[in-house]
Structures are given as C-alpha cells and as structure tokens.
Write an enzyme that holds these catalytic residues in place. Structure first.
Site, PDB file in Angstrom:
ATOM      1  N   ASP A 194      -4.002 -19.238  22.725  1.00  0.00           N
ATOM      2  CA  ASP A 194      -4.142 -18.874  24.136  1.00  0.00           C
ATOM      3  C   ASP A 194      -5.498 -18.261  24.443  1.00  0.00           C
ATOM      4  OD1 ASP A 194      -1.721 -19.877  24.718  1.00  0.00           O
ATOM      5  OD2 ASP A 194      -0.674 -17.945  24.866  1.00  0.00           O
ATOM      6  N   ARG A 213      -3.149  -1.134  22.853  1.00  0.00           N
ATOM      7  CA  ARG A 213      -3.726  -1.677  24.093  1.00  0.00           C
ATOM      8  C   ARG A 213      -4.760  -0.779  24.755  1.00  0.00           C
ATOM      9  NH1 ARG A 213      -2.955  -6.610  22.561  1.00  0.00           N
ATOM     10  NH2 ARG A 213      -0.869  -7.422  22.863  1.00  0.00           N
ATOM     11  N   ASP A 241       2.100  -5.542  28.434  1.00  0.00           N
ATOM     12  CA  ASP A 241       0.711  -5.441  27.997  1.00  0.00           C
ATOM     13  C   ASP A 241      -0.296  -5.575  29.140  1.00  0.00           C
ATOM     14  OD1 ASP A 241       1.202  -4.846  25.352  1.00  0.00           O
ATOM     15  OD2 ASP A 241       1.440  -6.950  24.801  1.00  0.00           O
ATOM     16  N   SER A 291       5.961 -15.574  18.922  1.00  0.00           N
ATOM     17  CA  SER A 291       4.838 -14.872  19.522  1.00  0.00           C
ATOM     18  C   SER A 291       4.729 -13.530  18.800  1.00  0.00           C
ATOM     19  CB  SER A 291       5.123 -14.659  21.009  1.00  0.00           C
ATOM     20  OG  SER A 291       4.341 -13.588  21.476  1.00  0.00           O
TER      21      SER A 291
HETATM   22  N1  ARG Z   1       7.617  -5.358  23.434  1.00  0.00           N
HETATM   23  C1  ARG Z   1       6.478  -4.777  22.804  1.00  0.00           C
HETATM   24  C2  ARG Z   1       5.691  -3.937  23.762  1.00  0.00           C
HETATM   25  O1  ARG Z   1       5.837  -4.068  24.929  1.00  0.00           O
HETATM   26  C3  ARG Z   1       5.628  -5.772  22.074  1.00  0.00           C
HETATM   27  C4  ARG Z   1       4.928  -6.823  22.853  1.00  0.00           C
HETATM   28  C5  ARG Z   1       4.103  -7.623  21.918  1.00  0.00           C
HETATM   29  N2  ARG Z   1       3.677  -8.906  22.342  1.00  0.00           N
HETATM   30  C6  ARG Z   1       3.931 -10.063  21.704  1.00  0.00           C
HETATM   31  N3  ARG Z   1       3.287 -11.118  22.060  1.00  0.00           N
HETATM   32  N4  ARG Z   1       4.785 -10.175  20.724  1.00  0.00           N
HETATM   33  O2  ARG Z   1       4.914  -3.120  23.357  1.00  0.00           O
END
Ligand code: ARG
Length: 407
Positions: A15, A95, A124, A180
């Site tokens: 991506d 992040r 995110d 993912s």
């Molecule tokens: N649910 C988790 C969070 O909001 C992880 C998100 C991670 N993203 C992924 N593409 N697996 O922090």
C-alpha cells in the site's frame, strides 16, 4: 518551477509503495519517503530500493528505536498503559513518534505536505492526523494526505498503480492467508482474514513471534528483571539497554508461548474489531512492574494509579499523546515510581508468565508485622478500638434507617 514536496510515511509494503506513485499522479507532488524504524524487523532493508523504484526523489530511513523505547514505551509501562486490560498499545504508542518524525522530515526537506497509509476506518488515521496537527501548530501548516482514505480504488486500478511502482500485485484467491500486520519492537498487531470471525480460533499461521502451547518446551525457565525507579534495567543481574531487554524478552517469552492476545476491541471510530496481538516482552514487563508496585506503593497509591492508568490508556489509544494532560500524568507517574526499584522473578512456562518472587529495598512489606509466627510485633489489642470506630457509621445507619421501620 520545481514541484511541491510531500513526505510519505513508508513501510515498504504494497500500500505505501502504491501510495508513492498515487501521490505523484494525483497531487502532482514530488514524494520523499520516510521509513521510521521502530523495530519492525528485516523488511526495512529493502525499502530504499522499493521507494526509488516507485519514483520517490529521496528515501529517508531513520532508526528511532531508542527514542521509541525511552520516550514512549517506558512512560507507557510506568503508567500501566494497557488498553481494555488486554492490548499493550504497541501500534498506538508508535504512531505519535512516527508523526513527529514526519513533521521533522517535512521541515527538513521543505515539504508542504505529509502523507500516511491509514484507511478511514481505523484508529491510526486519528493518531497520525491529531499528532501532526498538534505538532505543526507553531509554524506553517502542512497538508495531510491519506491516499488509502481518499483513493477508493478498484482492484484493476490498484494493479495499474502496482505496475507503475514496479510491483506485482498479489493474486487474490491463492491459499496463502494475507494478514494485515503492524509491527514494532513492543508488539505486532494482526488483523484480517479468518480473524474477522470472532468465533474462529486464530490460525497458527497468524503468529510468528510466539509458539503455540503444544510446541513450547516442557521445562520452564526463570528470569529475574531488575527495575530502577520504574524502568527495567537488568536481566538476570546483568545491566541491559531497554531495547536489548525488550528484544531478548520477546524471544524468551515468545519461545514459551507467552504473549498471544485475542481481543474484541472498541475502536475510537465506533467499530468493534477482532484484534490479535503478539506482545511477549510487554506482557512480562507489565506483569513484573505491577508485582513490584505491590511492594512499593501504598494501597491508596495503587488504587489511584489504576484509575489513572485507564485514563492514560484511553488517551494513548485515542491519539492524544501530544497533550498537556499526558505530560501531567507522566510527571505524576515518575513521582509515583520514585521507589519502584528492586527485582522480580518470573517463570515462563506453557504460555504462562508467573511472578514467583519480588523484592525491593523500599518494600512496604514488613515481615514482623505480617508474620503469624512468634516474631509478630503487631499490637492485637489495638484492633478492637480501631474496629469500634471504623464500624461506627455503619452501626449508626443500621440503627437509624435499616431497622428503623421494623420496630
Ligand atoms: N487495533 C490496533 C490499534 O488500533 C492495531 C492496529 C494495527 N494496524 C494493522 N494494520 N494491523 O492500535
């Protein structure tokens, strides 16, 4: 006239590589990719080559692992940052640091925009956007581009962009599951495929850091973690850097099957999602520091800390890292951890992380008070006067209210 520049947070994955091309075409901008290395493993090596192939004019790779550990992971550990009692916030803690680096890079290369690969459905995007907006508040605003939130591409369009980026798009329909995954040194988050059914057990191929219970060694191991003022500083009596300790614990605990989390999570954007995590080191360290706190914090401090931990965890989850309140809580946590110095012994066995011992020179546990042996110095006779006064309000209420009308 030269084009405006955009700094794109770049993982090297499909991506973000497609995004590199997409931004050039749809925004008519030059793209500088920035790979922020939070400890996501070996893939990081190939990013320069891939980003250049996709047309980036520059490919920055910044190793920020130590900053991540010392300024994000350890404050989180001290604050007991575990979302919904399950998730050690590995992605969520990463992040804001990525956003900070994006803004730094944008200022450095003179860019007018930053970009990230988040979709419009997750947490995110909130963490990135909110952090960037806060961090740029003191100088010229940067545009925030989120290709995956904007593009609404069909499979054919994706293919076309992948081609332009010099990549083969994975064919759908082959029997390999493609999860993912977001990974950093504090843990990996695994989503998608069979995991989207809350009833189905996560398939073994979803995991790569931890062994299944069936495959873990029969013999347990014991380790000793040393803390100073709430920071883990040693393993088995040897001083170790935070980063090395986390890496070591990930592999030791993962080998014994410790670290798998399967959680139905409340996202900030209102969706419940099934999240699977592997966070071996985080589990061991959160358990250990909690065990040490049982010695070094008073009952009131423990209660207060628990309450604030929840507030803090939600804040981290919701992307409110760069706020005064988070600074305030960190200051309080630092103060609370003045005496969190000592050792914790932990046994790792068959997916269990069991605390078997804890000690501290500042321990509030007083053997002479606690013992039932003849060494007991507790003043038993004082207890009756204490109980009389302690139960006085209850007694009065029972007399004047509960039993009042039955007379
Ligand atoms: N649910 C988790 C969070 O909001 C992880 C998100 C991670 N993203 C992924 N593409 N697996 O922090």
């Amino acid at each position: 006239m030269s084009k405006e520049k955009c700094v794109l947070a770049y993982s090297g994955g499909m991506d973000s590589t497609i995004s590199t091309v997409w931004i050039q075409e749809n925004y008519n901008m030059d793209v500088v990719t920035l790979t922020v290395d939070l400890g996501s493993g070996p893939e990081i090596e190939r990013v320069r080559e891939r980003s250049k192939k996709a047309g980036a004019i520059e490919s920055l790779v910044w190793d920020v692992k130590d900053e991540f550990v010392n300024n994000y992971i350890f404050p989180g550990l001290k604050a007991g940052a575990v979302y919904e009692d399950s998730y050690a916030l590995s992605t969520a803690l990463g992040r804001p640091l990525m956003a900070k680096k994006l803004v730094e890079a944008a200022r450095k290369v003179g860019a007018s925009a930053v970009a990230h690969g988040c979709t419009g459905k997750g947490n995110d995007q909130v963490r990135f956007d909110a952090s960037v907006m806060t961090l740029m508040a003191d100088s010229s605003p940067l545009k925030i581009i989120a290709p995956a939130r904007e593009w609404g591409m069909t499979r054919d369009e994706e293919k076309m962009y992948a081609n332009k980026a010099g990549l083969e798009l994975r064919e759908v329909g082959n029997d390999q599951r493609v999860y993912s995954i977001d990974r950093n040194i504090w843990g990996q988050a695994i989503e998608g495929e069979d995991l989207e059914d809350t009833w189905s057990e996560p398939p073994e191929d979803a995991f790569s850091w931890t062994k299944s219970i069936e495959n873990t060694p029969d013999k347990p191991i014991e380790i000793i973690i040393g803390f100073e003022k709430g920071i883990p500083v040693s393993l088995d009596n040897k001083k170790v850097s935070g980063k090395d300790l986390i890496e070591k614990l990930n592999s030791l605990a993962g080998e014994h099957g410790v670290g798998r989390i399967d959680h139905t999570e409340n996202r900030l954007v209102g969706i419940k999602s099934r999240e699977v995590y592997e966070t071996p080191a985080a589990i061991v360290l959160h358990k250990s520091i909690k065990a040490l706190e049982t010695l070094t914090l008073s009952r009131d401090q423990q209660r207060m800390k628990n309450t604030i931990s929840q507030v803090y965890s939600d804040m981290v989850y919701d992307g409110r890292w760069f706020t005064e309140l988070r600074n305030n809580i960190d200051a309080m946590m630092n103060d609370m951890h003045k005496y969190t110095t000592g050792e914790v012994r932990v046994k790792l066995h068959k997916a269990n992380c069991i605390v078997t011992g804890r000690r501290s020179e500042y321990s509030l546990y007083d053997f002479d008070l606690a013992t039932y042996s003849t060494d007991d110095i507790f003043e038993h006779s004082s207890a009756t006067g204490f109980i009389d006064i302690f139960s006085l309000p209850g007694k009065t209420q029972a007399k004047n209210q509960t039993f009042h009308d039955s007379k």
